[in-house]
Design a protein around this motif. Structure first.
Motif, PDB file in Angstrom:
ATOM      1  N   LEU A 114      85.072  38.136  37.137  1.00  0.00           N
ATOM      2  CA  LEU A 114      86.174  37.086  37.633  1.00  0.00           C
ATOM      3  C   LEU A 114      85.564  36.401  38.801  1.00  0.00           C
ATOM      4  O   LEU A 114      85.530  35.178  38.468  1.00  0.00           O
ATOM      5  N   CYS A 115      84.916  37.029  39.557  1.00  0.00           N
ATOM      6  CA  CYS A 115      84.422  36.473  40.941  1.00  0.00           C
ATOM      7  C   CYS A 115      83.321  35.224  40.583  1.00  0.00           C
ATOM      8  O   CYS A 115      83.328  34.452  41.178  1.00  0.00           O
ATOM      9  N   SER A 116      82.357  35.922  39.883  1.00  0.00           N
ATOM     10  CA  SER A 116      81.281  35.034  39.421  1.00  0.00           C
ATOM     11  C   SER A 116      81.557  33.983  38.622  1.00  0.00           C
ATOM     12  O   SER A 116      80.778  32.982  38.834  1.00  0.00           O
ATOM     13  N   THR A 117      82.422  34.162  37.751  1.00  0.00           N
ATOM     14  CA  THR A 117      82.773  32.858  36.841  1.00  0.00           C
ATOM     15  C   THR A 117      83.749  32.101  37.722  1.00  0.00           C
ATOM     16  O   THR A 117      83.425  30.790  37.392  1.00  0.00           O
ATOM     17  N   VAL A 118      84.367  32.280  38.437  1.00  0.00           N
ATOM     18  CA  VAL A 118      85.311  31.325  39.238  1.00  0.00           C
ATOM     19  C   VAL A 118      84.390  30.634  40.065  1.00  0.00           C
ATOM     20  O   VAL A 118      84.353  29.465  40.486  1.00  0.00           O
ATOM     21  N   LEU A 119      83.165  31.227  40.743  1.00  0.00           N
ATOM     22  CA  LEU A 119      82.193  30.690  41.525  1.00  0.00           C
ATOM     23  C   LEU A 119      81.485  29.200  40.749  1.00  0.00           C
ATOM     24  O   LEU A 119      81.288  28.395  41.248  1.00  0.00           O
ATOM     25  N   LEU A 120      81.461  29.409  39.239  1.00  0.00           N
ATOM     26  CA  LEU A 120      80.980  28.424  38.514  1.00  0.00           C
ATOM     27  C   LEU A 120      81.844  27.238  38.655  1.00  0.00           C
ATOM     28  O   LEU A 120      81.321  25.824  38.308  1.00  0.00           O
TER      29      LEU A 120
ATOM     30  N   GLN B 100      83.374  26.010  41.172  1.00  0.00           N
ATOM     31  CA  GLN B 100      83.658  25.505  42.613  1.00  0.00           C
ATOM     32  C   GLN B 100      82.611  24.470  42.945  1.00  0.00           C
ATOM     33  O   GLN B 100      81.405  24.510  42.644  1.00  0.00           O
ATOM     34  N   GLU B 101      83.093  23.435  43.688  1.00  0.00           N
ATOM     35  CA  GLU B 101      82.187  22.495  44.038  1.00  0.00           C
ATOM     36  C   GLU B 101      81.646  22.817  45.305  1.00  0.00           C
ATOM     37  O   GLU B 101      82.114  23.580  46.235  1.00  0.00           O
ATOM     38  N   ARG B 102      80.672  21.936  45.761  1.00  0.00           N
ATOM     39  CA  ARG B 102      79.790  22.265  46.964  1.00  0.00           C
ATOM     40  C   ARG B 102      80.990  21.526  48.057  1.00  0.00           C
ATOM     41  O   ARG B 102      81.484  20.324  47.968  1.00  0.00           O
ATOM     42  N   GLU B 103      81.355  22.592  49.175  1.00  0.00           N
ATOM     43  CA  GLU B 103      82.293  22.245  50.033  1.00  0.00           C
ATOM     44  C   GLU B 103      81.953  22.932  51.344  1.00  0.00           C
ATOM     45  O   GLU B 103      81.102  23.637  51.458  1.00  0.00           O
ATOM     46  N   GLY B 104      82.781  22.393  52.438  1.00  0.00           N
ATOM     47  CA  GLY B 104      82.719  23.335  53.754  1.00  0.00           C
ATOM     48  C   GLY B 104      83.108  24.390  53.616  1.00  0.00           C
ATOM     49  O   GLY B 104      83.640  25.094  52.676  1.00  0.00           O
TER      50      GLY B 104
ATOM     51  N   LEU C 260      85.778  35.048  46.869  1.00  0.00           N
ATOM     52  CA  LEU C 260      84.716  34.986  45.667  1.00  0.00           C
ATOM     53  C   LEU C 260      83.383  35.756  45.911  1.00  0.00           C
ATOM     54  O   LEU C 260      82.764  36.296  45.102  1.00  0.00           O
ATOM     55  N   THR C 261      83.122  35.866  47.148  1.00  0.00           N
ATOM     56  CA  THR C 261      81.512  36.339  47.425  1.00  0.00           C
ATOM     57  C   THR C 261      81.341  37.589  48.444  1.00  0.00           C
ATOM     58  O   THR C 261      80.528  38.242  48.803  1.00  0.00           O
ATOM     59  N   GLY C 262      82.463  38.129  48.868  1.00  0.00           N
ATOM     60  CA  GLY C 262      82.607  39.237  49.788  1.00  0.00           C
ATOM     61  C   GLY C 262      81.514  39.208  50.919  1.00  0.00           C
ATOM     62  O   GLY C 262      82.028  38.542  51.942  1.00  0.00           O
ATOM     63  N   LEU C 263      80.551  39.799  50.916  1.00  0.00           N
ATOM     64  CA  LEU C 263      79.749  39.944  52.029  1.00  0.00           C
ATOM     65  C   LEU C 263      79.114  38.528  52.612  1.00  0.00           C
ATOM     66  O   LEU C 263      78.738  38.169  53.588  1.00  0.00           O
ATOM     67  N   ALA C 264      79.310  37.348  51.560  1.00  0.00           N
ATOM     68  CA  ALA C 264      78.571  36.251  51.872  1.00  0.00           C
ATOM     69  C   ALA C 264      79.395  35.319  52.621  1.00  0.00           C
ATOM     70  O   ALA C 264      78.949  34.427  53.393  1.00  0.00           O
ATOM     71  N   ALA C 265      80.552  36.021  53.049  1.00  0.00           N
ATOM     72  CA  ALA C 265      81.646  35.169  54.115  1.00  0.00           C
ATOM     73  C   ALA C 265      80.806  35.257  55.455  1.00  0.00           C
ATOM     74  O   ALA C 265      81.412  34.638  56.291  1.00  0.00           O
ATOM     75  N   GLY C 266      79.481  36.043  55.617  1.00  0.00           N
ATOM     76  CA  GLY C 266      79.119  36.096  56.724  1.00  0.00           C
ATOM     77  C   GLY C 266      79.005  37.432  57.458  1.00  0.00           C
ATOM     78  O   GLY C 266      79.892  38.028  57.884  1.00  0.00           O
ATOM     79  N   ALA C 267      77.852  38.044  57.072  1.00  0.00           N
ATOM     80  CA  ALA C 267      77.500  39.558  57.654  1.00  0.00           C
ATOM     81  C   ALA C 267      77.474  39.497  59.277  1.00  0.00           C
ATOM     82  O   ALA C 267      76.773  38.551  59.735  1.00  0.00           O
ATOM     83  N   PRO C 268      77.999  40.406  59.811  1.00  0.00           N
ATOM     84  CA  PRO C 268      77.827  40.405  61.210  1.00  0.00           C
ATOM     85  C   PRO C 268      76.356  40.544  61.804  1.00  0.00           C
ATOM     86  O   PRO C 268      75.518  41.095  61.024  1.00  0.00           O
ATOM     87  N   ASP C 269      76.270  39.857  62.848  1.00  0.00           N
ATOM     88  CA  ASP C 269      74.594  39.968  63.462  1.00  0.00           C
ATOM     89  C   ASP C 269      74.385  41.257  63.852  1.00  0.00           C
ATOM     90  O   ASP C 269      74.973  42.158  64.365  1.00  0.00           O
ATOM     91  N   GLY C 270      73.130  41.673  63.501  1.00  0.00           N
ATOM     92  CA  GLY C 270      72.688  42.917  64.126  1.00  0.00           C
ATOM     93  C   GLY C 270      73.262  44.131  63.187  1.00  0.00           C
ATOM     94  O   GLY C 270      73.591  43.885  62.179  1.00  0.00           O
ATOM     95  N   GLU C 271      73.177  45.404  63.627  1.00  0.00           N
ATOM     96  CA  GLU C 271      73.601  46.526  62.917  1.00  0.00           C
ATOM     97  C   GLU C 271      74.831  46.648  62.778  1.00  0.00           C
ATOM     98  O   GLU C 271      75.674  46.527  63.742  1.00  0.00           O
TER      99      GLU C 271
ATOM    100  N   ALA D 181      84.705  23.408  32.168  1.00  0.00           N
ATOM    101  CA  ALA D 181      83.469  23.247  31.474  1.00  0.00           C
ATOM    102  C   ALA D 181      82.135  23.941  32.201  1.00  0.00           C
ATOM    103  O   ALA D 181      81.274  23.907  31.326  1.00  0.00           O
ATOM    104  N   ASN D 182      82.268  24.110  33.447  1.00  0.00           N
ATOM    105  CA  ASN D 182      81.042  24.940  33.931  1.00  0.00           C
ATOM    106  C   ASN D 182      81.227  26.173  33.686  1.00  0.00           C
ATOM    107  O   ASN D 182      80.026  26.826  33.626  1.00  0.00           O
ATOM    108  N   ILE D 183      82.180  26.856  32.968  1.00  0.00           N
ATOM    109  CA  ILE D 183      81.904  28.076  32.481  1.00  0.00           C
ATOM    110  C   ILE D 183      81.593  28.198  31.210  1.00  0.00           C
ATOM    111  O   ILE D 183      80.769  29.051  30.944  1.00  0.00           O
ATOM    112  N   ASP D 184      81.865  27.421  30.366  1.00  0.00           N
ATOM    113  CA  ASP D 184      81.514  27.473  28.966  1.00  0.00           C
ATOM    114  C   ASP D 184      81.441  25.748  28.349  1.00  0.00           C
ATOM    115  O   ASP D 184      82.365  25.060  28.672  1.00  0.00           O
ATOM    116  N   PRO D 185      80.423  25.439  27.671  1.00  0.00           N
ATOM    117  CA  PRO D 185      80.320  24.052  27.254  1.00  0.00           C
ATOM    118  C   PRO D 185      81.610  23.717  26.175  1.00  0.00           C
ATOM    119  O   PRO D 185      81.747  22.592  25.993  1.00  0.00           O
TER     120      PRO D 185
END
Length: 939
Positions: free
Chosen positions: A638-644, A646-650, A218-229, A133-137
């Motif tokens: 696909l990935c952005s829709t699946v994100l909709l 997902q519940e807030r989690e660890g 689902l998020t690619g780089l959001a999994a944690g980009a390395p610190d620094g260059e 239901a978060n994807i389409d009412p």
């Protein structure tokens, strides 16, 4: 979200069902079905236990009554002593019974636990279904509907005396029933997504998919980009920068440690995977050959995002079965069979579909009376009257376009609540059609049979449908013109219609705006074609008139973007052309699509059937790279829709969401510079009549100061909210979720320049823009301007024209830009021109610039974007403009190209047209969808 002073005064109760609670309910149903005696004994024990507790409570009350009413010494009161003795015996008896009951209950619970895996399996999937239901009412499903299918699965599953086998049969049957019934209600784009969610839910329950790995997918780089260059890309000749960044991010996960070193050491092996047409099936290096299927999918997501959808299909097939990648076809009969007189049937519409014709045909086949009402203003009372009469005489009622009667939907909900089997004739059915709408009653959606029916996909399928539908299927129309060009031009028009519809799947490369060309556009164009040819001489064809009526009026009437109109007319000119009447005219260079000689209707069907099942981009006028662009867009969707869902989690290995977001916010705040001091800039670079660029600089600094302020204050408030110092508002929670998912926050987008970059890429781009402006403030205007770095590019372009107009005393309205592409050399070696400006920083999509010939050239394979050359924007009088053969290349701020007119009169996306030298016809590049972009969508 409640204020602290409210929260301390009230208790908030959450009545939402939980996984454990639903598991217990479903377990009772399973045991009742499989072991009715066991469940009955369990229920009796529950009743007995309650009765024992009641009797014990009565005994305790009796004792208290005796003690309170006794006078003097208790031992002298024989009545009290007798009562207490009696109560002691009674209590011992009840306690003994309770101990026996507890032993029996423990034995029963141990037997029931054998069926718990199936109950847990179904409970987990319920929450997957409700998340849709978060994807389409319109994707609403009730618990009672879900339980009904759960019980059906137990009835339909193959029997077995062995409990593990029986459990497995019930699991498989329930999964199939659930998939088929939910998929019937979903749009095509969400059916594979639903299968993926089912698979991931089951695998996460088994522990084979780690939360951190799922988040990376689902998020690619959001999994944690390395610190620094990041380390420099050692394979930049074949490995794109975005893929290198994602591989670095992936290597931070435990199972992928050493990935970067492995890519460097075994570069040839990894290049073989990258270059493969089926990279998901290629063997990986020895160190990573034991990755499970989902982990291999993560590698595919980083290395070849265009193949992720194919990889997901393979993953689902191997995990839960091929059945779940082949959704059931539209079945009106099956939908009707699942309905009852009190269960509405809802058609969820998509653009270009109207199920009314099929519904009326289905009703005729059953000799069923139907009343149809198209809802709109004033139609509610009429519809209510028709429903009231029809429910009594068994007539079907079809209410069309419910989304247009939002104010009446509440009344419709009340009417549906009055339906009972006693008040409705068995033949009565209520059919509803509606586009997705938030106003559609949830109770109707949850208790109805929902179905979707989308137009066919594919060039061949579209052509077949047109030749099987009116007016072409009508022999009177098909044979109704004796002009020698009639049948070829009719086939050409069908081909144009199919191409126009199929180009939509390529996103902005096809059309900037996703128009929904309908069958009505084709039908009127076909009838006009016949009319014009009937009135023309046999040796003449009124191509100009046909182009205008078809391109400008029928199809062009839907087109709102000038560049889309140019593209549409370019495609149509290939059809309404004398060349099409030549023998074996080819629509594509490969010759796979040709115009057949005059055939009868059956001959055209057979000819179309022999066309390729999958059309190559060339037939649409696009480069072969367009397929890669389309596939990447599908992956992102696909990935952005699946994100909709997902519940807030660890965040798995990285800690909880709050911990990750807090670290990101602190890091961004540390890098964000202070606001520009506008007073000092004004003093150093005052507004001058002869130098409009000073004004441009001031305006840019004002805009960026506003953006910096929003970014800084929002991050500071978020950090306070995470620590509990301020209220976590809806905006701050959305900011937290966007940052956690690696998206550009919507809160910033309201004050920002246009950007489709993820969070890391956006912030890096923002810092580069601020650096450019700081260098301008410190050192004066640059010799070569970074055109992409401006907040409001139109102001910069106007400033360049204004400088020329004031210098040469020419009205600015009489001045235009001419464009000269410059040979590449280091920016430090440029000196500013006498008139105009040097610019750089644009990207070409759909083509590339060939320095050797100084012309546009075809893109290299798998290279979707290439750097545009530095340019000299030369102002001159309009009458002095005499450009060589060229292509008017549009420039857009972002890759989605679609924009709206702002209050300044400028588009929010389109910047200007640049004349680029070309030795090929304009139509070639127009059909290719070639454009320049100020900013790419990746990091």
């Amino acid at each position: 979200h409640y204020l602290p002073e409210v929260s301390v005064k009230v208790s908030l109760l959450n009545f939402m069902i939980t996984v454990d609670g639903l598991t217990d309910q479903l377990l009772d149903m399973v045991v009742t079905k499989e072991k009715p005696a066991l469940q009955e004994e369990k229920n009796l024990l529950i009743l007995q236990g309650a009765e024992n507790k009641r009797q014990m409570q009565e005994a305790e009350d009796k004792i208290l009554e005796v003690l309170s009413s006794s006078q003097g010494n208790l031992l002298d009161d024989s009545t009290a002593v007798d009562v207490l003795s009696e109560m002691k015996v009674f209590a011992d008896d009840v306690s003994a019974k309770q101990e026996v009951a507890e032993v029996t209950e423990k034995r029963i619970d141990e037997a029931r636990l054998g069926y718990k895996p199936f109950a847990t399996h179904a409970a987990l999937l319920y929450f997957t279904v409700t998340s849709m239901a978060n994807i389409d009412p319109m994707y609403q499903f009730s618990l009672s509907w879900y339980v009904g299918h759960f019980q059906n699965s137990m009835t339909n599953a193959a029997p077995s005396m062995q409990v593990p086998v029986r459990l497995n049969n019930m699991k498989e049957t329930f999964l199939q029933i659930l998939y088929n019934n939910v998929c019937r209600s979903l749009f095509e784009k969400d059916k594979l997504l639903f299968a993926l969610l089912l698979t991931i839910t089951l695998n996460r329950a088994k522990g084979t998919v780690d939360p951190a790995e799922w988040r990376f997918f689902l998020t690619g780089l959001a999994a944690g980009a390395p610190d620094g260059e990041l380390p420099s890309n050692p394979a930049s000749d074949w490995l794109p920068t975005r893929a290198w960044e994602e591989l670095n991010s992936l290597s931070r996960l435990k199972v992928f440690q050493g990935l970067i070193e492995d890519v460097v050491e075994y570069e040839d092996d990894w290049r073989a995977v990258y270059d493969s047409s089926e990279p998901g099936q290629m063997p990986l290096t020895e160190k990573f050959e034991l990755l499970n299927r989902f982990q291999r999918l993560m590698v595919l997501r980083a290395l070849r995002p265009d193949k992720v959808v194919t990889g997901v299909t393979y993953f689902v097939t191997n995990e839960i079965g091929e059945l779940y990648t082949m959704p059931p076809p539209f079945d009106l009969g099956g939908t009707f069979a699942d309905s009852t007189p009190i269960t509405p049937i809802v058609f969820v519409l998509s653009a270009g579909t109207d199920p009314t014709r099929e519904l009326l045909s289905f009703a005729d086949s059953r000799r069923q009376a139907v009343k149809t009402i198209s809802l709109g203003q004033g139609q509610g009372p009429k519809a209510e009257q028709v429903i009231s009469l029809s429910r009594g005489d068994g007539t079907w009622v079809v209410l069309q376009n419910c989304h247009l009667a939002a104010s009446w939907m509440g009344r419709l909900e009340q009417l549906c609540e009055t339906f009972t089997l006693e008040t409705c004739e068995p033949l009565f059915r209520l059919w509803l059609t509606s586009y997705p709408s938030e106003h559609f009653p949830i109770s109707i959606l949850q208790n109805s049979v929902k179905t979707t029916n989308e137009p066919p996909k594919g060039l061949r399928t579209n052509l077949l449908r047109l030749y099987n539908s009116e007016p072409i299927s009508d022999k009177t129309f098909f044979n109704g013109c004796d002009h020698p060009a009639w049948l070829k031009l009719l086939y050409g028009l069908c081909f144009f219609h199919a191409v126009a519809q199929e180009r939509l799947k390529f996103g902005p490369l096809g059309f900037n705006v996703p128009y929904q060309f309908s069958d009505a556009d084709f039908i009127i164009s076909a009838r006009q074609l016949q009319m014009f040819l009937r009135e023309s001489r046999k040796d003449r064809v009124p191509f100009k008139a046909l182009e205008y009526t078809t391109g400008e009026c029928n199809y062009g009437g839907r087109v709102t973007d000038d560049h889309d109109r140019t593209c549409l007319m370019s495609l149509l000119q290939k059809i309404y052309s004398p060349d099409l009447l030549e023998r074996n005219y080819r629509f594509s260079p490969s010759g796979s699509y040709m115009v057949p000689s005059d055939l009868d209707i059956r001959g055209y069907w057979d000819f179309i059937q022999r066309l390729p099942a999958a059309a190559a981009p060339e037939v649409f006028g696009l480069h072969e790279n367009a397929d890669i662009t389309k596939d990447i867009q599908e992956t992102n969707l696909l990935c952005s829709t699946v994100l909709l869902t997902q519940e807030r989690e660890g965040g798995g290995d990285g800690g909880g969401q709050d911990t990750i977001v807090e670290a990101i916010a602190k890091s961004l705040l540390d890098k964000l510079p202070e606001n520009f001091d506008l007073e000092k800039v004004q003093a150093k670079w005052p507004v001058l009549y002869e130098e409009s660029m000073n004004t441009v600089l001031h305006q840019e600094l004002i805009r960026f100061n506003r953006l910096i302020t929003v970014v800084r204050e929002s991050l500071q408030n978020l950090l306070k909210a995470l620590k509990g110092f301020v209220l976590m508002s809806t905006d701050l929670e959305a900011l937290s979720n966007d940052m956690f998912n690696g998206k550009m926050p919507g809160l910033w987008a309201k004050r920002s320049y246009g950007s489709l970059k993820p969070l890391n890429g956006y912030f890096k781009d923002l810092l580069q823009r601020l650096t450019m402006l700081q260098e301008w403030v410190d050192n004066g205007k640059p010799n070569v301007f970074w055109l992409s770095g401006f907040y409001f590019t139109h102001a910069f372009l106007t400033g360049a024209l204004q400088n020329y107009a004031r210098k040469h005393q020419v009205p600015i309205d009489d001045i235009v830009f001419d464009f000269e592409m410059l040979a590449p050399k280091p920016i430090q070696e440029w000196t500013p021109p006498e008139d105009g400006v040097y610019t750089h920083g644009l990207f070409l999509e759909g083509a590339r610039w060939e320095n050797a010939t100084s012309t546009l050239s075809e893109s290299l394979p798998k290279v979707l974007f290439s750097a545009a050359p530095a340019m000299w924007l030369k102002p001159l009088k309009r009458e002095d403009l005499a450009p060589p053969p060229h292509y008017n290349c549009p420039v857009y701020r972002t890759a989605d190209r679609r924009g709206t007119l702002s209050t300044t009169g400028h588009s929010t996306n389109f910047v200007l047209d640049i004349r680029v030298p070309s030795d090929m016809p304009k139509s070639h590049w127009i059909n290719r969808g070639v454009a320049m972009l100020c900013s790419l969508s990746d990091g």
